[in-house]
Design an enzyme around this catalytic site. Structure first.
Site, short mmCIF file in Angstrom:
data_model
loop_
_atom_site.label_atom_id
_atom_site.label_comp_id
_atom_site.label_asym_id
_atom_site.label_seq_id
_atom_site.Cartn_x
_atom_site.Cartn_y
_atom_site.Cartn_z
N PHE A 80 0.82 -1.21 0.00
CA PHE A 80 0.00 0.00 0.00
C PHE A 80 0.86 1.27 0.00
O PHE A 80 1.79 1.39 0.79
CB PHE A 80 -0.91 -0.02 1.23
N SER A 148 2.41 -7.36 1.93
CA SER A 148 1.34 -6.58 2.54
C SER A 148 0.11 -6.54 1.62
O SER A 148 -0.44 -7.58 1.29
CB SER A 148 1.85 -5.18 2.89
N MET A 149 -0.32 -5.35 1.15
CA MET A 149 -1.44 -5.29 0.21
C MET A 149 -1.13 -6.10 -1.04
O MET A 149 -1.99 -6.81 -1.58
CB MET A 149 -1.73 -3.84 -0.17
N ASP A 278 6.12 -7.83 13.64
CA ASP A 278 5.20 -7.06 12.81
C ASP A 278 4.11 -6.42 13.68
O ASP A 278 3.35 -7.12 14.34
CB ASP A 278 4.55 -7.98 11.76
N HIS A 306 7.12 -5.18 9.98
CA HIS A 306 6.26 -5.36 8.82
C HIS A 306 7.01 -5.14 7.50
O HIS A 306 6.72 -5.78 6.50
CB HIS A 306 5.07 -4.40 8.91
#
Length: 337
Positions: A80, A148-149, A278, A306
């Protein structure tokens, strides 16, 4: 220091004065421009070339190195509010004989941003499939990696288009449903209830908020100069309205748990990489995925948050190469080099 010595330094440094002053001016006055130059130089140094491809009136921007060969091509999906260049730190440690592609996700950097675009996870998956078909990348099964995204999109892509892939790497992916909320998720829910969308921690608008976001995303506590923080913010601010729209779509009922709902449909050999510290997405998600995906290997990284790709690029590259070796060369255990 007497005047003669001063004059000597002035004369000796005369040829360097202009580039030094230009650098200092850029750092102090236009840090965002310096950051763009930095990525341009890094891409060039690593042999990554930027190209554009179109699906009807939609433009995809991507960088690549190498050509398709007998080893699987690797397509990388960023997270993201990031862009294709976030993978450069990992590309640095990947073999030069691999065919690598890093694409700007829908609405990010050089890829088309349209108010009519479907920013749901399903919509992003369909766009990435269009990109794959434009490049004819699925003429031979390729390896897909997302963080992630991008990991959320990659996992759902594997469920929707299994014949396109030979294997999959998910780096701390979003899209899972946890039994309990961590501090970050609780904070997000409070913001949603109060309709304070201007305060989303992953969308900073000041150097101070940028520093807080970096601390949230990483385990290492690194002091970033104020000018660099300002440059990072300056680059992002023009896009923050889009990021808010995208973020709200990602956490909507339609998209929030899309990977969770489709993880049992993932049939290709899958690797999970996750930082144990994370703070955004809890590491327990790795175990959830491992229990649902038949052929799944998990790598948990100590002292890592993360931002696995940024914090541990050498380790990430090694894990991906070792995984590809184990999956695609099981007969002779031949290493990719």
């Amino acid at each position: 220091m007497d005047l003669d010595v001063v004059n000597m330094f002035v004369i000796a440094g005369g040829t360097l004065a202009i580039p030094i002053l230009a650098f200092v001016a850029s750092f102090l006055l236009w840090p965002s421009a310096l950051i763009r130059i930095y990525y341009w130089y890094w891409r060039r140094a690593l042999g990554m070339q930027v190209r554009y491809v179109h699906h009807e009136d939609y433009q995809f921007c991507y960088s690549f190195r190498g050509r398709p060969g007998h080893k699987p091509s690797i397509l990388m999906l960023h997270g993201f509010s990031a862009h294709k260049d976030m993978w450069l730190s990992v590309v640095k440690f990947l073999p030069k004989n691999l065919h690598l592609i890093c694409v700007d996700m829908p609405g990010h950097e050089g890829t088309t941003r349209s108010s009519l675009d479907d920013l749901s996870i399903d919509g992003q998956v369909k766009r990435i499939h269009q990109f794959v078909e434009c490049l004819k990348l699925n003429r031979k099964p390729f390896h897909l990696i997302g963080t992630s995204m991008g990991g959320h999109v990659a996992g759902v892509y594997a469920a929707y288009y299994p014949s396109d892939l030979c294997s999959l790497s998910l780096v701390c992916p979003a899209g899972l449903q946890y039994s309990t909320d961590n501090h970050f998720v609780k904070q997000l829910k409070e913001l949603q209830e109060s309709a304070a969308i201007e305060k989303i921690p992953l969308i900073p608008s000041t150097p101070e908020e940028m520093s807080e976001m970096l601390q949230l995303c990483s385990y290492a506590r690194i002091k970033v100069p104020q000018q660099i923080l300002q440059g990072l913010v300056d680059v992002r601010i023009p896009h923050n309205n889009f990021y808010r729209k995208l973020f709200l779509e990602m956490v909507s009922e339609k998209s929030r748990y899309c990977l969770h709902q489709n993880m049992d449909k993932i049939k290709v050999p899958t690797q999970i990489i996750w930082g144990k510290e994370d703070q955004i997405l809890d590491v327990s998600g790795a175990d959830m995925l491992a229990k649902s995906i038949t052929n799944c290997h998990v790598d948990l990284l100590e002292n890592c948050g993360h931002s696995v790709v940024m914090e541990r690029p050498r380790k990430t590259a090694k894990l991906v190469i070792d995984f590809l070796t184990s999956v695609h060369n099981t007969d002779n255990n031949k290493k990719l080099d």
